[in-house]
Design an enzyme around this catalytic site. Structure first.
Site, PDB file in Angstrom:
ATOM      1  N   TYR A  75      24.743  16.497 -14.534  1.00 47.40           N
ATOM      2  CA  TYR A  75      24.088  15.316 -15.098  1.00 47.40           C
ATOM      3  C   TYR A  75      24.960  14.545 -16.112  1.00 47.40           C
ATOM      4  CZ  TYR A  75      19.425  16.840 -13.369  1.00 47.40           C
ATOM      5  OH  TYR A  75      18.333  17.193 -12.604  1.00 47.40           O
ATOM      6  N   HIS A  89      11.949  18.728 -14.778  1.00 48.64           N
ATOM      7  CA  HIS A  89      12.380  19.392 -13.544  1.00 48.64           C
ATOM      8  C   HIS A  89      11.398  20.507 -13.204  1.00 48.64           C
ATOM      9  CE1 HIS A  89      14.997  21.395 -10.632  1.00 48.64           C
ATOM     10  NE2 HIS A  89      15.765  20.323 -10.649  1.00 48.64           N
ATOM     11  N   GLY A  90      11.298  20.865 -11.947  1.00 50.47           N
ATOM     12  CA  GLY A  90      10.501  22.029 -11.529  1.00 50.47           C
ATOM     13  C   GLY A  90      11.133  23.294 -12.104  1.00 50.47           C
ATOM     14  N   ASP A  91      10.321  24.331 -12.303  1.00 52.42           N
ATOM     15  CA  ASP A  91      10.884  25.545 -12.924  1.00 52.42           C
ATOM     16  C   ASP A  91      11.591  26.449 -11.911  1.00 52.42           C
ATOM     17  OD1 ASP A  91       8.795  26.532 -11.482  1.00 52.42           O
ATOM     18  OD2 ASP A  91       7.721  27.416 -13.179  1.00 52.42           O
ATOM     19  N   THR A 122       5.497  23.339  -7.263  1.00 53.66           N
ATOM     20  CA  THR A 122       4.407  23.400  -6.287  1.00 53.66           C
ATOM     21  C   THR A 122       4.951  23.944  -4.963  1.00 53.66           C
ATOM     22  OG1 THR A 122       3.834  21.271  -7.250  1.00 53.66           O
ATOM     23  CG2 THR A 122       2.511  21.990  -5.357  1.00 53.66           C
ATOM     24  N   ASP A 204      41.683  37.609  23.127  1.00 56.34           N
ATOM     25  CA  ASP A 204      41.523  36.156  23.017  1.00 56.34           C
ATOM     26  C   ASP A 204      42.390  35.459  24.077  1.00 56.34           C
ATOM     27  OD1 ASP A 204      41.104  33.586  22.077  1.00 56.34           O
ATOM     28  OD2 ASP A 204      42.418  33.803  20.332  1.00 56.34           O
TER      29      ASP A 204
END
Ligand code: SPV
Ligand code: MG
Length: 431
Positions: A75, A89-91, A122, A204
């Site tokens: 930020y 902010h969401g936790d 949420t 291979d």
């Protein structure tokens, strides 16, 4: 009037975001940061809605006063300019790599007495469903296929890691690290012929056929969303290659890299220690051209891999071939070397870029592994592939465990270095 700042990096607004805005409004004027594409791809999901549209979507939300663009995950720049009284902010960022961003915000706010507000995240069934839908959308062929071209435009260098199974695909998909205050993750997956063959206990040499390679790709696609680059070996007969191009395109593979060898292909890291024949320029160019004519979307890429430096044919030959392959329609070139010193590759890139600033350059620094992504990018490289490191790390770890169990006649001695049972059973997401 106080300012409250929050950042969004979502393509779909759900209850969780609305809840954050509702809380933010209680504290003052709400400014939402729209995380730019180039910042989002370093830790969040790949955006499927253009930035301008995301900005408009956030602007239309009730309670939002202003939307600005946040160009970095951290930020610093935004907080310096906006000096918000609050960041909200969401936790859900207290644990895992995102906690580094939380630290960053707390430190910045401390310098002038700003405050962090954390609201309960949420995560109800409706939000969970939106989350799943977003992931599913990214795994659909029409989104996955074009994502490599988008990444080449969006980021200085596209970082690609080898995957040869659902599990290794998950590692490339989900590994995110925080280092030196930055978050990072891989951009795409490389389905290596060496590692796909090795995982099947085969050499291979194009022995593992296309049906089996497609099966591996499908296993990876089932559990991931990131773009896939297929190591297409020589591409086989041009008459077969065109069909494979269409299959890969339809599946949502982003690119196939084919190499200019013919006859019995052996792994490039053998160099001239084994007999390997390079195809003529005309013959290989015709294969590229046929593939380009067969593909139906503009998204799919056919990348031509030049083996001149591996087969010690010299720089001029490598340049001449790569220019011819671009002329034939190749969407990118891969130049390979097995020298420890990156000088040869860098000299090639500098010279190639002198006359062609546009065509993407791919490199595989398995031998010249001291070079950093940043240095490669400075020399015009667009895609770096870590082609075999997951296989090479897993093999000795498994072998040592097998040896120790044989030695001690029980598993106790090895247990400390193993992934706990609880973690292995929760490694795979449940629907
Ligand atoms: C592979 O990963 O199979 C490659 C890259 O083709 S290399 O092994 O370096 O040739
Ligand atoms: Mg290979």
């Amino acid at each position: 009037m106080k300012t409250v700042y929050t950042v969004f990096c979502t393509d779909v607004i759900h209850e969780g975001h609305k809840n954050i805005i509702k809380e933010a409004e209680k504290y003052g004027r709400v400014v939402v940061g729209a995380l730019s594409d180039k910042a989002a791809i370093r830790f969040n999901r790949f955006p499927t809605v253009p930035l301008e549209e995301r900005v408009r979507m956030y602007e239309n939300l009730e309670g939002v006063d202003e939307v600005i663009v946040q160009d970095d995950i951290m930020y610093d720049h935004v907080i310096e300019q906006l000096k918000p009284d609050y960041v909200i902010h969401g936790d859900n960022w207290r644990e895992g790599p995102e906690s580094a961003i939380r630290e960053n915000v707390l430190n910045l706010l401390k310098t002038y007495g700003g405050e962090l507000i954390e609201v309960g995240y949420t995560y109800n069934p409706a939000v969970k469903k939106i989350d799943r839908q977003l992931i599913e959308k990214l795994s659909m062929p029409e989104y996955r296929r074009k994502r490599l071209r988008q990444l080449i435009e969006m980021t200085p260098i596209v970082k690609v890691m080898e995957a040869h199974s659902g599990l290794t695909g998950l590692i490339v998909e989900k590994t995110i690290v925080e280092h030196d205050g930055r978050l990072d993750q891989f951009d795409a997956m490389w389905v290596s012929s060496l590692c796909d063959s090795t995982a099947k206990g085969k050499p291979d040499i194009e022995l593992v056929d296309m049906s089996s390679r497609l099966r591996t790709i499908d296993d990876i696609m089932e559990v991931t969303t990131k773009p896939i680059i297929l190591d297409g070996d020589t591409g086989g007969l041009a008459e077969h290659f065109v069909y494979n191009v269409r299959t890969l395109e339809r599946m949502g593979v982003s690119a196939v890299i084919i190499e200019d060898k013919k006859g019995l292909k052996k792994n490039s890291l053998f160099g001239t220690e084994v007999e390997q024949t390079q195809a003529d320029i005309e013959e290989f160019s015709a294969k590229i051209k046929a593939g380009k004519e067969a593909q139906l979307t503009d998204d799919f890429m056919i990348i031509a891999r030049c083996e001149s430096l591996i087969l010690e044919q010299g720089m001029e030959d490598a340049l001449k071939r790569c220019r011819a392959y671009v002329e034939a329609g190749a969407d990118g070139i891969m130049i390979h070397s097995r020298k420890k010193d990156p000088a040869e590759i860098l000299a090639f890139c500098d010279e190639f870029r002198r006359t062609d600033q546009k065509t993407p350059i791919v490199v595989v620094p398995s031998s010249f592994n001291t070079i950093t992504e940043e240095e490669l990018s400075e020399h015009g490289v667009n895609i770096v592939i870590y082609a075999n490191q997951l296989t090479r790390s897993a093999f000795p770890a498994m072998q040592e465990t097998a040896r120790d169990i044989l030695k001690y006649h029980r598993a106790k001695e090895v247990d400390d270095r193993l992934l706990p049972i609880k973690e292995i059973i929760t490694l795979i997401d449940e629907l």
